[in-house]
Design a protein around this motif. Structure first.
Motif, PDB file in Angstrom:
ATOM      1  N   GLN A 244      -3.231   3.610  18.575  1.00 27.91           N
ATOM      2  CA  GLN A 244      -3.566   2.477  17.722  1.00 27.91           C
ATOM      3  C   GLN A 244      -4.399   2.963  16.534  1.00 27.91           C
ATOM      4  N   TYR A 245      -3.884   2.750  15.346  1.00 28.80           N
ATOM      5  CA  TYR A 245      -4.575   3.190  14.147  1.00 28.80           C
ATOM      6  C   TYR A 245      -5.262   2.020  13.462  1.00 28.80           C
ATOM      7  N   VAL A 246      -6.371   2.309  12.820  1.00 24.42           N
ATOM      8  CA  VAL A 246      -7.110   1.269  12.092  1.00 24.42           C
ATOM      9  C   VAL A 246      -6.306   0.845  10.872  1.00 24.42           C
ATOM     10  N   PRO A 247      -6.019  -0.440  10.735  1.00 25.04           N
ATOM     11  CA  PRO A 247      -5.318  -0.907   9.526  1.00 25.04           C
ATOM     12  C   PRO A 247      -6.169  -0.634   8.289  1.00 25.04           C
ATOM     13  N   ARG A 248      -5.574  -0.017   7.284  1.00 19.59           N
ATOM     14  CA  ARG A 248      -6.283   0.253   6.045  1.00 19.59           C
ATOM     15  C   ARG A 248      -6.114  -0.920   5.084  1.00 19.59           C
ATOM     16  N   ASP A 249      -6.983  -0.993   4.107  1.00 14.90           N
ATOM     17  CA  ASP A 249      -6.893  -2.055   3.105  1.00 14.90           C
ATOM     18  C   ASP A 249      -5.883  -1.667   2.026  1.00 14.90           C
ATOM     19  N   ILE A 250      -4.698  -1.325   2.479  1.00 13.07           N
ATOM     20  CA  ILE A 250      -3.585  -0.952   1.603  1.00 13.07           C
ATOM     21  C   ILE A 250      -2.371  -1.759   2.063  1.00 13.07           C
ATOM     22  N   PRO A 251      -1.751  -2.535   1.198  1.00 15.73           N
ATOM     23  CA  PRO A 251      -0.611  -3.380   1.601  1.00 15.73           C
ATOM     24  C   PRO A 251       0.641  -2.538   1.855  1.00 15.73           C
ATOM     25  N   LEU A 252       0.894  -2.196   3.109  1.00 16.33           N
ATOM     26  CA  LEU A 252       1.991  -1.293   3.440  1.00 16.33           C
ATOM     27  C   LEU A 252       3.349  -1.865   3.059  1.00 16.33           C
ATOM     28  N   GLU A 253       3.553  -3.135   3.311  1.00  9.80           N
ATOM     29  CA  GLU A 253       4.863  -3.745   3.020  1.00  9.80           C
ATOM     30  C   GLU A 253       5.200  -3.645   1.537  1.00  9.80           C
ATOM     31  N   SER A 254       4.203  -3.826   0.685  1.00 11.44           N
ATOM     32  CA  SER A 254       4.474  -3.773  -0.753  1.00 11.44           C
ATOM     33  C   SER A 254       4.836  -2.353  -1.187  1.00 11.44           C
ATOM     34  N   LEU A 255       4.319  -1.337  -0.496  1.00 11.82           N
ATOM     35  CA  LEU A 255       4.695   0.037  -0.811  1.00 11.82           C
ATOM     36  C   LEU A 255       6.175   0.263  -0.556  1.00 11.82           C
ATOM     37  N   LEU A 256       6.669  -0.348   0.509  1.00 12.66           N
ATOM     38  CA  LEU A 256       8.083  -0.180   0.860  1.00 12.66           C
ATOM     39  C   LEU A 256       8.986  -0.962  -0.083  1.00 12.66           C
ATOM     40  N   GLN A 257       8.500  -2.078  -0.586  1.00  9.10           N
ATOM     41  CA  GLN A 257       9.327  -2.928  -1.445  1.00  9.10           C
ATOM     42  C   GLN A 257       9.374  -2.435  -2.895  1.00  9.10           C
ATOM     43  N   SER A 258       8.401  -1.639  -3.276  1.00  6.23           N
ATOM     44  CA  SER A 258       8.345  -1.148  -4.654  1.00  6.23           C
ATOM     45  C   SER A 258       9.507  -0.206  -4.946  1.00  6.23           C
TER      46      SER A 258
END
Length: 421
Positions: A22-36
């Motif tokens: 289990q990794y700590v969720p970072r304050d980086i929007p992962l889904e938006s990285l994939l959609q870009s």
């Protein structure tokens, strides 16, 4: 590198992302990285969690990715022909028409990587890469990938992420009980000492930070730039980190380190900043020439470096707090300066050519002389740059000062850190 060896290395590396940890969720929007549509570049200091972000992305992608870590020693004889081999291996593993995202770790280790990324983008292959050297990434990306990439700066854990690691929730800092506040402050003191490197936090071993410092100096600076004056470089690094938050004099640095050439010292500072070991900020002037020529202040790339570098006062919480505030401002804003005149203001935040906020940092305002000095420096900066909102961040004090045409808020740093910008 033989294609067969490359293929086996890539297959072996896929197991790196198989763990169910289990990794700590970072304050980086992962889904938006994939959609870009752009190439995504995750840039930051070694060991800050960039590879873990790739792991988190792989869980979302559910097998529709290929992970390659170019920091692997087996890539030491990688050549230009191997780029074509990776295309072929993609087809062999997923089929010719599969939509697979490439997750490429420490891409700057491979010669010609920037042109290859350009080709991948041309062929509509979505790519997310990480890198640990700001100079290589920014200069090469701007040359070959103008308008085709988006850089996300990754730092060690922020205080908000640090609390998340310990499963401490604070949805609204304005409404916390005395017990919650006490717990948050306890962890803040801990964070000010051990910083945000995930492995340091997990192990509780601050000595890891010292090892990171040494590794980065040798791998990202000495080796890359062919430095011969290694002891002098290390002495310079330790001195700068130990004096985080103070203005630097090139002459004094020369006297301390034995490096007689000012140009050499400036180059070494560039290298240290490119490796994210430290950051420089300049005083803000209306003249760009004056800003570029003025003395800078230095801040450590992680709070743990202040502890591990040595030659520090462990009780100097003011220095650590100021460094912490700078790192948080770096996460939130593109342009951060300081003011130096008849008084001094620790930070000026500039956005769209306008200075939006002036910030002072002080451990406590209980001493009247300290309070007067902080308000004087803040108001002078606010008047010079026509700023209406001033802020003083302290360890626990909270107050509001109304001065004609100016409002100054005093806020505890824990509350400011946990309040969304």
């Amino acid at each position: 590198m033989l294609k067969s060896a490359l293929r086996q290395t890539i297959i072996d590396q896929q197991k790196i992302l198989d763990f169910d940890e289990q990794y700590v969720p970072r304050d980086i929007p992962l889904e938006s990285l994939l959609q870009s549509e752009e190439i995504i570049v995750l840039s930051g200091i070694r060991r800050c969690g960039k590879s873990t972000i790739l792991t988190q992305l792989s869980k979302i992608l559910d097998g529709k990715f290929l992970y390659i870590n170019f920091d692997d020693i087996r890539f030491s004889d990688f050549n230009q022909e191997n780029f074509q081999h990776i295309y072929e291996i993609l087809g062999e593993l997923f089929g010719p028409d599969a939509h697979v995202i490439l997750l490429l770790d420490e891409i700057q280790n491979i010669h010609g990587w920037e042109r290859w990324l350009n080709n991948l983008h041309t062929f509509k292959i979505k790519t997310i890469v990480t890198g640990s050297n700001a100079s290589v990434l920014s200069s090469e990306l701007s040359t070959y990938l103008t308008g085709r990439h988006k850089t996300i700066r990754v730092h060690p854990f922020s205080f908000r992420e640090y609390l998340r690691y310990y499963s401490i929730s604070c949805e609204n800092p304005e409404f916390v009980s005395s017990t919650q506040k006490g717990e948050i402050i306890r962890y803040l003191r801990k964070y000010l000492e051990e910083g945000g490197f995930p492995a340091v936090i997990r192990s509780g071993d601050i000595a890891l930070s010292e090892q990171y410092l040494t590794d980065i100096i040798y791998r990202d600076i000495v080796s890359r730039f062919g430095i011969r004056e290694i002891k002098e470089l290390k002495d310079l690094t330790v001195y700068l980190i130990s004096n985080a938050g103070r203005m630097i004099s090139y002459k004094k640095l020369a006297d301390i380190t034995g490096l007689k050439s000012v140009s050499t010292i400036k180059n070494y500072l560039d290298y240290l900043e490119q490796a994210f070991l430290l950051f420089r900020i300049a005083p803000l002037h209306y003249s760009l020439k004056a800003t570029s020529r003025a003395s800078h202040k230095i801040y450590a790339g992680d709070l743990s470096f202040i502890q591990s570098a040595g030659f520090h006062l462990s009780e100097d919480l003011g220095q650590r707090i100021e460094n912490l505030i700078f790192l948080e401002l770096l996460r939130r804003y593109q342009e951060v300066y300081f003011y130096s005149g008849s008084g001094e203001c620790d930070f000026l935040v500039k956005k769209n050519q306008v200075v939006e906020e002036a910030i002072q940092v002080s451990y406590s305002l209980s001493d009247q002389k300290t309070l007067d000095r902080e308000i004087k420096g803040l108001t002078l900066a606010m008047e010079k740059f026509n700023v209406k909102k001033g802020l003083i961040l302290t360890f626990e004090d909270e107050e509001l000062f109304d001065i004609p045409d100016i409002r100054i808020s005093v806020i505890p740093i824990w509350k400011w850190l946990l309040t969304a910008p």
